[in-house]
Design an enzyme around this catalytic site. Structure first.
Site, PDB file in Angstrom:
ATOM      1  N   ASN A  56       0.855  -1.224   0.032  1.00 36.05           N
ATOM      2  CA  ASN A  56      -0.166   0.111  -0.049  1.00 36.05           C
ATOM      3  C   ASN A  56       0.858   1.257   0.048  1.00 36.05           C
ATOM      4  O   ASN A  56       2.046   1.276   0.649  1.00 36.05           O
ATOM      5  CB  ASN A  56      -0.935   0.113   1.206  1.00 36.05           C
ATOM      6  CG  ASN A  56      -1.851   1.255   1.312  1.00 36.05           C
ATOM      7  OD1 ASN A  56      -2.752   1.416   0.558  1.00 36.05           O
ATOM      8  ND2 ASN A  56      -1.606   2.287   2.026  1.00 36.05           N
ATOM      9  N   TYR A  89       0.245  10.663   4.255  1.00 36.77           N
ATOM     10  CA  TYR A  89      -0.212  10.951   5.345  1.00 36.77           C
ATOM     11  C   TYR A  89       0.578  11.924   6.129  1.00 36.77           C
ATOM     12  O   TYR A  89       1.966  12.091   5.654  1.00 36.77           O
ATOM     13  CB  TYR A  89      -0.258   9.634   6.321  1.00 36.77           C
ATOM     14  CG  TYR A  89      -0.939   8.461   5.816  1.00 36.77           C
ATOM     15  CD1 TYR A  89      -2.277   8.327   5.511  1.00 36.77           C
ATOM     16  CD2 TYR A  89      -0.050   7.414   5.676  1.00 36.77           C
ATOM     17  CE1 TYR A  89      -2.764   7.147   4.978  1.00 36.77           C
ATOM     18  CE2 TYR A  89      -0.643   6.229   4.887  1.00 36.77           C
ATOM     19  CZ  TYR A  89      -1.852   6.146   4.616  1.00 36.77           C
ATOM     20  OH  TYR A  89      -2.383   5.002   3.979  1.00 36.77           O
ATOM     21  N   ARG A  90       0.444  12.847   6.887  1.00 35.04           N
ATOM     22  CA  ARG A  90       1.134  13.917   7.478  1.00 35.04           C
ATOM     23  C   ARG A  90       2.108  13.039   8.608  1.00 35.04           C
ATOM     24  O   ARG A  90       1.640  12.071   9.208  1.00 35.04           O
ATOM     25  CB  ARG A  90       0.453  14.851   8.380  1.00 35.04           C
ATOM     26  CG  ARG A  90      -0.270  14.437   9.660  1.00 35.04           C
ATOM     27  CD  ARG A  90      -1.291  15.556  10.068  1.00 35.04           C
ATOM     28  NE  ARG A  90      -1.568  15.348  11.510  1.00 35.04           N
ATOM     29  CZ  ARG A  90      -2.755  15.635  11.790  1.00 35.04           C
ATOM     30  NH1 ARG A  90      -3.976  15.932  11.118  1.00 35.04           N
ATOM     31  NH2 ARG A  90      -3.090  15.448  13.171  1.00 35.04           N
ATOM     32  N   TRP A 112      -2.113   7.915  10.186  1.00 31.79           N
ATOM     33  CA  TRP A 112      -2.875   7.473   9.266  1.00 31.79           C
ATOM     34  C   TRP A 112      -4.325   7.211   9.907  1.00 31.79           C
ATOM     35  O   TRP A 112      -4.595   6.523  10.958  1.00 31.79           O
ATOM     36  CB  TRP A 112      -2.183   6.144   8.776  1.00 31.79           C
ATOM     37  CG  TRP A 112      -1.552   5.343   9.652  1.00 31.79           C
ATOM     38  CD1 TRP A 112      -2.158   4.757  10.815  1.00 31.79           C
ATOM     39  CD2 TRP A 112      -0.512   4.323   9.481  1.00 31.79           C
ATOM     40  NE1 TRP A 112      -1.148   3.998  11.487  1.00 31.79           N
ATOM     41  CE2 TRP A 112      -0.227   3.679  10.553  1.00 31.79           C
ATOM     42  CE3 TRP A 112       0.411   4.103   8.433  1.00 31.79           C
ATOM     43  CZ2 TRP A 112       0.806   2.706  10.684  1.00 31.79           C
ATOM     44  CZ3 TRP A 112       1.311   3.292   8.249  1.00 31.79           C
ATOM     45  CH2 TRP A 112       1.534   2.510   9.523  1.00 31.79           C
ATOM     46  N   GLU A 172      -1.111   0.993  -6.268  1.00 31.67           N
ATOM     47  CA  GLU A 172      -0.806   2.282  -6.540  1.00 31.67           C
ATOM     48  C   GLU A 172       0.090   2.646  -7.688  1.00 31.67           C
ATOM     49  O   GLU A 172      -0.034   3.345  -8.532  1.00 31.67           O
ATOM     50  CB  GLU A 172      -0.458   3.065  -5.360  1.00 31.67           C
ATOM     51  CG  GLU A 172      -1.550   3.641  -4.557  1.00 31.67           C
ATOM     52  CD  GLU A 172      -1.950   2.254  -3.358  1.00 31.67           C
ATOM     53  OE1 GLU A 172      -3.184   2.351  -2.759  1.00 31.67           O
ATOM     54  OE2 GLU A 172      -1.353   1.356  -3.362  1.00 31.67           O
ATOM     55  N   ASP A 220      -5.291  21.463   9.789  1.00 32.33           N
ATOM     56  CA  ASP A 220      -5.481  20.544   8.465  1.00 32.33           C
ATOM     57  C   ASP A 220      -6.333  21.250   7.611  1.00 32.33           C
ATOM     58  O   ASP A 220      -6.930  22.348   7.731  1.00 32.33           O
ATOM     59  CB  ASP A 220      -6.221  19.304   9.157  1.00 32.33           C
ATOM     60  CG  ASP A 220      -5.614  18.117   8.104  1.00 32.33           C
ATOM     61  OD1 ASP A 220      -5.683  18.242   7.017  1.00 32.33           O
ATOM     62  OD2 ASP A 220      -5.416  17.130   9.114  1.00 32.33           O
TER      63      ASP A 220
END
Length: 482
Positions: free
Chosen positions: A170, A174-175, A188, A234, A283
């Site tokens: 995967n 994500y930050r 996540w 991906e 965010d």
């Protein structure tokens, strides 16, 4: 045009056409840089390369996806709809007819065969290697974007994990909060595939290997953010976007692969059961997300190119750079959504709804409560399940013209009959739901109402000028002196 296969090549192309500006003055990655970026994005300005950040050892590239045009260019197309059309053509189920049909069918097969990544023995991303005590995240000019942020964050780290049992890879975006010189907080969210990988590893009592790539090519960067089903790799998708296989290399200390042309790679592991407070963080919702416990990544190896460029993004209330990424998702996946829900003519995900709070959908209405049927289908369609508000309009309404949509939603709706209320999952970051992860949703039927739906008054005819008069006035416009 061709998609760019290297971040530096993309930056050079942007600079050549005046769509990238170098900032040679020293700029502080704490707050100052984000304020500059915020103003630039809202002015529809160029991509930026900060050459002298006052923290870290490398320049910062940012606002690469800030406009739809720049995102399309990054992916090698004139319009994002071109990629959607390619997907739509591959979804067509009809058998080939004649030689042209056979040729098209062969083309689809060859296109699919070009997708799998290509493994290299050595790669630019491993030209410089730091291991053990040499690892120091302070070499990276991570950003603090807002005054209330919990510290330094790395906002465009492409996170690689692998399912501990079946080996399924995967890639996610994500930050990453920097806790120390060699640890990061992994934010996540509950609906993400990496979260499921970590849960399995913890059940087995195992460490979870993780690799983070920073500064990959645009197609890989976008693919990390795309809402792909769990069974779609991906990197297959990135190869499809690029029309060229993605080159990858084995990591040095973990059993994962990363893009060969990434600027920086971080390799490490998560200890089962370990958590640390992560956040707060300003965010894309426009609000600070609260402090929550998240897993901790221990970095054992850090590799990079000899002259790396650090890639990041600023998050804030829309409009912001993620507008380009969100619109790419909207247009690229439009044919797939129509394939799952053929009733849909077109749809729009407004940036003001941060691309998952609101969906505007047009349909060719054929029967009573058709709009409500489409609403429920959307709430059952993969990540569209997080949509909080769905507005359904007739096919003659341009879903991208918010003024026209508002006119229909404000004027075509009896809210005692045309409003559908339900409950379901919402985004991890949603602050309005009374319970985290789930909350209320609404569907607004702004279509013309049918007698079979109980509307017996006779729906009024819309006012449209006759084409002859429109043509006449257009032809004589200069005579009017207006």
């Amino acid at each position: 045009m061709a998609a760019f296969t290297d971040l530096k090549d993309f930056l050079a192309a942007l600079e050549k056409t005046g769509d990238l500006r170098r900032v040679s003055a020293p700029v502080d990655p704490t707050l100052e840089m984000s304020e500059i970026v915020n103003r630039t994005v809202k002015a529809h300005g160029p991509a930026l390369l900060f050459e002298r950040p006052t923290r870290g050892d490398m320049p910062v590239a940012i606002n690469l996806f800030g406009t739809e045009a720049r995102t399309a260019r990054a992916l090698g197309v004139g319009s994002l709809d071109e990629i959607g059309e390619r997907i739509g053509n591959m979804l067509k189920p009809e058998l080939p007819v004649g030689w042209s049909g056979i040729r098209d069918g062969i083309g689809k097969v060859l296109q699919l065969k070009s997708m799998p990544p290509k493994k290299l023995k050595s790669a630019p991303c491993q030209e410089v290697v730091y291991k053990g005590d040499q690892v120091d995240l302070n070499r990276l000019p991570g950003l603090q974007i807002w005054p209330g942020d919990g510290g330094i964050f790395h906002n465009f780290g492409l996170t690689h994990t692998k399912h501990p049992e079946n080996g399924k890879r995967n890639l996610g975006l994500y930050r990453l909060q920097q806790h120390s010189h060699n640890t990061l907080g992994m934010h996540w969210q509950i609906h993400k595939n990496s979260t499921a990988h970590h849960a399995v590893a913890e059940q087995l009592g195992q460490r979870l290997p993780v690799a983070i790539a920073i500064g990959a090519d645009p197609a890989v960067c976008y693919s990390a953010s795309a809402p792909l089903p769990a069974d779609i790799d991906e990197y297959l998708f990135a190869g499809f976007l690029r029309n060229e296989r993605v080159e990858m290399v084995d990591c040095l200390t973990v059993p994962l692969q990363v893009p060969a042309n990434a600027q920086i790679v971080l390799e490490g592991y998560l200890e089962p059961g370990e958590r640390m407070p992560e956040g707060p963080f300003g965010d894309h919702t426009g609000f600070y997300t609260p402090v929550e416990p998240f897993p901790v990544l221990h970095i054992e190896c850090m590799t990079m190119q000899r002259d790396p460029v650090y890639h990041s993004i600023v998050t804030s209330q829309p409009p912001q750079e993620d507008h380009g990424l969100g619109k790419a998702t909207e247009r690229i996946f439009a044919p797939l959504l129509r394939f799952m829900i053929p009733d849909i003519v077109d749809y729009d995900l407004p940036a003001e709804g941060v691309f998952h709070n609101c969906a505007i959908v047009s349909i060719r209405k054929r029967y009573p409560k058709h709009a409500q049927k489409v609403m429920n289908a959307i709430w059952g369609a993969h990540m569209m399940s997080l949509t909080k508000l769905i507005v359904v309009v007739d096919e003659d309404c341009d879903v991208h013209d918010y003024s026209e949509v508002a006119f229909r939603a404000f004027g075509n709706v009896d809210y005692s009959r045309d409003l559908l209320l339900t409950e379901g999952p919402v985004d991890h970051l949603d602050h309005s739901s009374y319970q985290q992860f789930w909350g209320g949703k609404a569907g607004v039927d702004a279509t013309r109402k049918l007698p079979s739906e109980g509307y017996t008054r006779g729906w009024p005819e819309s006012m449209v000028m006759s084409p002859e008069v429109v043509q006449k006035v257009t032809k004589r416009w200069k005579e009017y002196g207006l």
